[in-house]
Write an enzyme that holds these catalytic residues in place. Structure first.
Site, short mmCIF file in Angstrom:
data_model
loop_
_atom_site.label_atom_id
_atom_site.label_comp_id
_atom_site.label_asym_id
_atom_site.label_seq_id
_atom_site.Cartn_x
_atom_site.Cartn_y
_atom_site.Cartn_z
N ARG A 189 40.24 53.51 48.51
CA ARG A 189 39.35 53.63 47.60
C ARG A 189 38.19 52.53 47.48
NH1 ARG A 189 43.03 54.89 42.49
NH2 ARG A 189 41.33 54.36 41.60
N TYR A 202 53.43 42.19 44.90
CA TYR A 202 52.61 43.12 45.45
C TYR A 202 51.24 42.65 45.64
CZ TYR A 202 55.97 46.63 43.64
OH TYR A 202 57.17 47.19 43.50
N ASN A 216 42.72 48.94 42.91
CA ASN A 216 42.74 50.21 44.13
C ASN A 216 41.28 50.34 44.28
OD1 ASN A 216 45.54 50.86 44.41
ND2 ASN A 216 45.38 51.43 42.27
N LYS A 248 20.55 15.45 53.57
CA LYS A 248 21.76 15.87 54.45
C LYS A 248 22.08 14.83 55.08
CE LYS A 248 21.68 16.63 58.40
NZ LYS A 248 21.65 16.80 59.97
N TYR A 302 12.38 15.66 52.41
CA TYR A 302 13.73 15.90 53.40
C TYR A 302 14.23 14.39 53.75
CZ TYR A 302 16.74 17.05 56.92
OH TYR A 302 17.72 17.19 57.87
N ASN A 316 12.08 3.61 46.90
CA ASN A 316 11.31 4.60 46.33
C ASN A 316 10.76 5.49 47.50
OD1 ASN A 316 9.52 6.29 44.85
ND2 ASN A 316 9.56 5.04 43.41
N ALA A 320 6.63 11.62 47.25
CA ALA A 320 6.72 13.02 47.48
C ALA A 320 6.19 13.63 49.16
CB ALA A 320 5.69 13.73 46.56
N TYR A 325 15.32 15.32 64.22
CA TYR A 325 15.88 16.19 65.18
C TYR A 325 14.69 16.48 66.12
CZ TYR A 325 17.78 20.44 66.98
OH TYR A 325 18.37 21.78 68.06
C1 UD1 Z 1 54.66 52.24 41.86
C2 UD1 Z 1 56.20 52.49 41.32
C3 UD1 Z 1 55.77 52.77 39.60
C4 UD1 Z 1 55.13 51.71 39.21
C5 UD1 Z 1 53.60 51.52 39.77
C6 UD1 Z 1 53.11 50.20 39.19
C7 UD1 Z 1 57.54 53.35 42.86
C8 UD1 Z 1 58.00 54.64 43.66
N1 UD1 Z 1 56.85 53.54 41.72
O1 UD1 Z 1 53.96 53.41 41.88
O2 UD1 Z 1 57.06 52.83 38.95
O3 UD1 Z 1 54.64 51.98 37.59
O4 UD1 Z 1 54.00 51.20 41.06
O5 UD1 Z 1 51.50 50.09 39.65
O6 UD1 Z 1 57.75 52.32 43.26
N2 UD1 Z 1 53.11 50.42 49.22
C9 UD1 Z 1 53.50 50.02 50.48
N3 UD1 Z 1 53.97 50.85 51.26
C10 UD1 Z 1 54.47 52.21 50.91
C11 UD1 Z 1 54.17 52.43 49.55
C12 UD1 Z 1 53.30 51.47 48.61
O7 UD1 Z 1 53.44 48.69 50.92
O8 UD1 Z 1 54.77 52.89 51.50
C13 UD1 Z 1 52.62 49.22 48.42
C14 UD1 Z 1 51.24 49.19 47.99
O9 UD1 Z 1 50.45 48.81 48.84
C15 UD1 Z 1 50.96 48.89 46.71
C16 UD1 Z 1 52.33 48.86 46.11
O10 UD1 Z 1 53.42 49.15 47.12
O11 UD1 Z 1 50.73 47.40 46.84
C17 UD1 Z 1 52.53 50.18 45.35
O12 UD1 Z 1 52.25 51.35 45.50
P1 UD1 Z 1 51.44 52.53 44.81
O13 UD1 Z 1 51.61 53.58 45.63
O14 UD1 Z 1 50.36 51.82 44.07
O15 UD1 Z 1 52.48 52.68 43.62
P2 UD1 Z 1 53.09 53.90 42.86
O16 UD1 Z 1 54.08 54.51 44.19
O17 UD1 Z 1 52.09 54.82 42.82
#
Ligand code: UD1
Ligand code: CA
Length: 452
Positions: free
Chosen positions: A13, A98, A223, A347, A362, A373, A376, A383
């Protein structure tokens, strides 16, 4: 404690070629903010889980204290943490963060870790007016957490719960290893849910403690560019709030951007729309006019910077008067009471105390003495198209307007250069040096008239 940072999500997104966790907040990748929090907690180990296209992330942010675990394909948050397990130590605690939740604060995490202790499972939760999309925290009559249910798996009654899972949790590594080895993907999304470990912990009589963040913004994920922009504003508002608390006058706290570290003395005043990048230090009584961009610069006490000035990698002393529309580039060192006026560019030059270049000049690769002083339109021709040379202007020199100093060249102490001079040889101290043609007038000259 050991930290796992989930950063495998693609971030479609964002509609950008740049991986989501490299998108900037306050001029730095989101993941850099999360790494900074993990480091501030003195994590023994930090493991980043990255995914398809994440090699760029690894190349850009790799450091000796980081371990990297590739998650491919991405089968859910539980599966993601599983990929980090080989890097974690039984006996340690694991904190899950995260890469796209960049504003998480160290005090909040410290409270979470302390509340969980060595044996319990700690969950960071928040109450939201609109909990749509989040996993809901389900509690029993006694108020104990029993389960987390994802929105897509929740009943209508469960969806009315406003306390949600932020995703951030802490648990003993050994327990996590055991639980994650047993989770399945029999749910609405066919994913391995990290949140399923809550039910397992409850079944094993492991206490679950919940902690709330100091501010909801700390738990918000990004996102889309819309959310990125919203978090940027929240983050900037927090920085502005801290500056106000420290006693800095901000004419409008909603119109300042700090992309780095801004250190201010007493009675500093900053007008609207200024951007600070890197490390900027403003000593006591400094005033910054509207619309200035200042990067990696130290400004001495009492110096006034007028609007629309652009200062980069510069050191300036006390009581200088800068701008409006001044530009100082890397390597500029100004003494005290130096005046750099409109449309003046400096510079890689040193300008000593009480010297002035007030308009349209400059000065590059120059050593300028005290009480000089610079008129202007003066330009150092530093260079020749291949090499750069220095210009030396000694103390008490007066340089007339529209002068070119063809470097390397030296102007001796107390010398005056007449306006319009093109200086190609050193100018002796104390004398007037002029290179322009002598002025003459033609007696009896007549204006031409049109022939018929
Ligand atoms: C998850 C939680 C949910 C919580 C929400 C908060 C789970 C199952 N659910 O939701 O309870 O309210 O986060 O935002 O954990 N990611 C990976 N690998 C994957 C999947 C996700 O690295 O396979 C990472 C994503 O990049 C992101 C984070 O985990 O940073 C959360 O993933 P996202 O899909 O946004 O969260 P949900 O699963 O919807
Ligand atoms: Ca998901």
């Amino acid at each position: 404690m050991e930290v796992v940072i989930l950063a495998a999500g693609q971030g479609k997104r964002m509609r950008s070629v740049l991986p989501k966790v490299l998108q900037p907040i306050a001029g730095k990748p989101m993941l850099t903010h999360v790494l900074a929090a993990a480091r501030a907690l003195e994590a023994k180990r930090i493991c980043v889980v990255y995914g398809h296209g994440g090699e760029v992330v690894r190349e850009q942010l790799d450091a000796p204290d980081l371990a990297w675990a590739r998650q491919e394909p991405q089968l859910g948050t539980g599966h993601a943490v599983q990929q980090a397990l080989p890097h974690l130590t039984d006996g340690a605690l694991a904190l899950v963060l995260y890469g796209d939740v960049p504003l998480i604060g160290v005090p909040t995490l410290t409270r979470l870790v302390a509340a969980a202790g060595e044996r319990r499972l700690g969950l960071l939760t928040v109450e939201l007016d609109n909990p749509a999309g989040y996993g809901r925290i389900l509690r029993d009559e006694a108020g104990r957490v029993v389960r987390i249910v994802e929105e897509k798996d929740a009943s209508a009654a469960e969806r009315t719960v406003r306390e949600v899972n932020t995703g951030i949790l802490v648990a003993p590594v050994a327990r996590l290893r055991d639980w994650l080895g047993r989770i399945g993907n029999d749910n609405a999304q066919g994913e391995y849910y990290l949140t399923d470990i809550i039910g397992m912990a409850v079944a094993e009589d492991i206490d679950i403690v919940t902690v709330q963040p100091d501010a909801v913004a700390e738990t918000l994920g990004v996102n889309s560019k819309q959310q990125l922009a919203e978090l940027e504003r929240m983050h900037q508002a927090a920085i502005a709030g801290r500056l106000l608390d420290e006693g800095v006058t901000l004419i409008d706290p909603a119109r300042i951007d700090v992309r780095g570290e801004l250190v201010c003395g007493r009675d500093v005043e900053i007008d609207v729309n200024c951007v600070f990048e890197g490390r900027v230090e403003l000593a006591d009584g400094v005033t910054i006019g509207a619309n200035c961009v200042i990067r990696d610069t130290r400004i001495g006490a009492g110096t006034r910077v007028a609007p629309f000035s652009h200062l980069d990698s510069t050191t300036m002393g006390a009581d200088c008067v800068i701008g409006p529309y001044a530009r100082t580039r890397p390597g500029t060192v100004l003494g005290a009471d130096v005046h750099i006026g409109n449309f003046v560019e400096i510079k890689n030059s040193v300008v000593a105390d009480h010297s002035k270049a007030n308009h349209l000049a400059y000065v590059g690769d120059a050593d300028v003495g005290s009480r000089v002083n610079i008129g202007a339109g003066t330009i150092t021709c530093n260079y020749d198209g291949a090499n750069k040379y220095r210009t030396v202007i000694e103390d008490d020199v007066f340089i007339g307007s529209d002068t070119q100093l063809v470097a390397p060249v030296r102007v001796g102490r107390g010398a005056t250069l007449g306006a319009g001079t093109t200086l190609t040889k050193d100018a002796p101290a104390g004398q007037l040096t002029v290179s322009r043609a002598r002025q003459f007038s033609v007696v009896g000259w007549k204006k031409p008239v049109k022939s018929r």
